[in-house]
Scaffold this active site. Structure first.
Site, PDB file in Angstrom:
ATOM      1  CE  LYS A  50     -35.716 -47.256  54.908  1.00 56.22           C
ATOM      2  NZ  LYS A  50     -34.665 -46.445  54.264  1.00 56.22           N
TER       3      LYS A  50
ATOM      4  NE  ARG B 180     -35.362 -43.103  60.157  1.00 57.07           N
ATOM      5  CZ  ARG B 180     -35.996 -43.175  58.994  1.00 57.07           C
ATOM      6  NH1 ARG B 180     -37.118 -43.843  58.885  1.00 57.07           N
ATOM      7  NH2 ARG B 180     -35.502 -42.579  57.955  1.00 57.07           N
TER       8      ARG B 180
ATOM      9  NE  ARG C 264     -33.353 -38.379  54.647  1.00 62.09           N
ATOM     10  CZ  ARG C 264     -33.769 -38.604  53.409  1.00 62.09           C
ATOM     11  NH1 ARG C 264     -33.615 -37.687  52.473  1.00 62.09           N
ATOM     12  NH2 ARG C 264     -34.346 -39.739  53.098  1.00 62.09           N
TER      13      ARG C 264
END
Ligand code: AP5
Length: 218
Positions: free
Chosen positions: A15, A90, A173
């Site tokens: 990203k 998110r 993560r």
């Protein structure tokens, strides 16, 4: 026309790399929630200290803090034509908050490119990533090495490995992404703005495919 583009994808999908490559072409500021947190940490602000406690464990910073930070950023003058968002939203709550914010600002989400990359590739990318201390430029020791080892090609500053790129934090993560962020793929698909891009291709190819797929470039 105010244009907001959201780059969606797991940690290490590319990203930040793609945002750096296309932000100038699209004439939209690159707004990365992770970069803003890291910048605050560098300046030792209260926000930076709070965020670091979550980031270093691979957890998300609480929604209320993150939403307030992005709200403030999107009202600055460089966002008058819109923004290229990287790392926000998110969570479903952040996506709803963004939608409300854009309504207030008189804009809407034009496209949500989802950069898809399988998990084993993500781990190799994150553990081999080197980031520039000055401005966050991104390199990879194998796939995108800097010309001079340990130095940024753009500003000559030192390259470092992010605290949250340690193998065990990367695994956490990715799990957090699967639980909290992946549902946004369906959310934006239902809104008709999701564009899936194969993130396993070479960086330049992903950039070309991304630009070709965006509505403004049709
Ligand atoms: P953030 O900084 O946003 O991290 P992330 O989403 O986990 O994404 P990354 O920056 O790790 O990866 P990327 O997809 O940008 O990949 P990159 O281009 O660098 O967030 C960090 C933390 O901040 C979070 O864990 C959380 O704690 C907090 N946070 C941030 N936003 C938040 C929010 N909204 N809410 C709550 N908390 C939030 O590429 C990776 C590597 O791969 C590089 O080395 C690159 O050179 C290489 N590479 C890229 N593309 C390719 C390719 N096509 N081929 C080969 N190599 C490639």
């Amino acid at each position: 026309m105010t244009t907001y583009i959201i780059l969606l994808g797991p940690p290490g999908a590319g990203k930040g790399t793609q945002a750096q490559a296309i932000s100038e072409t699209l004439r939209l500021p690159h707004i990365s929630s992770g970069d803003i947190f890291r910048e605050n940490l560098k300046k030792e602000t209260e926000l930076g200290k709070l965020a670091a406690g979550f980031m270093n464990k691979g957890e998300l910073v609480p929604d209320d803090v993150t939403i307030a930070m992005i709200r403030e950023r999107l009202t600055r003058s460089d966002c008058q034509a819109g923004a290229l968002l990287d790392g926000f939203p998110r969570t479903p709550a952040q996506a709803v908050a963004l939608s409300n914010m854009l309504e207030e600002l008189g804009g809407q989400v034009a496209a949500v490119p989802y950069i898809s990359v399988p998990e084993p590739v993500l781990i190799e990318r994150l553990t081999g990533r080197w980031t520039c201390r000055q401005a966050g430029h991104i390199f990879h020791e194998k796939y995108n090495p800097s010309r001079q080892p340990g130095r940024c090609d753009f500003d000559g500053s030192e390259l470092y490995q992010r605290e949250d790129d340690k193998a065990e934090t990367v695994t956490r993560r990715i799990r957090v992404y699967l639980e909290q962020t992946k549902p946004l793929i369906d959310y934006y698909q239902q809104l008709g703005c999701l564009i899936e891009v194969d993130g396993t291709l070479p960086i330049e190819q992903v950039t070309a495919n991304l630009l070709a797929a965006l509505p403004a470039n049709e």
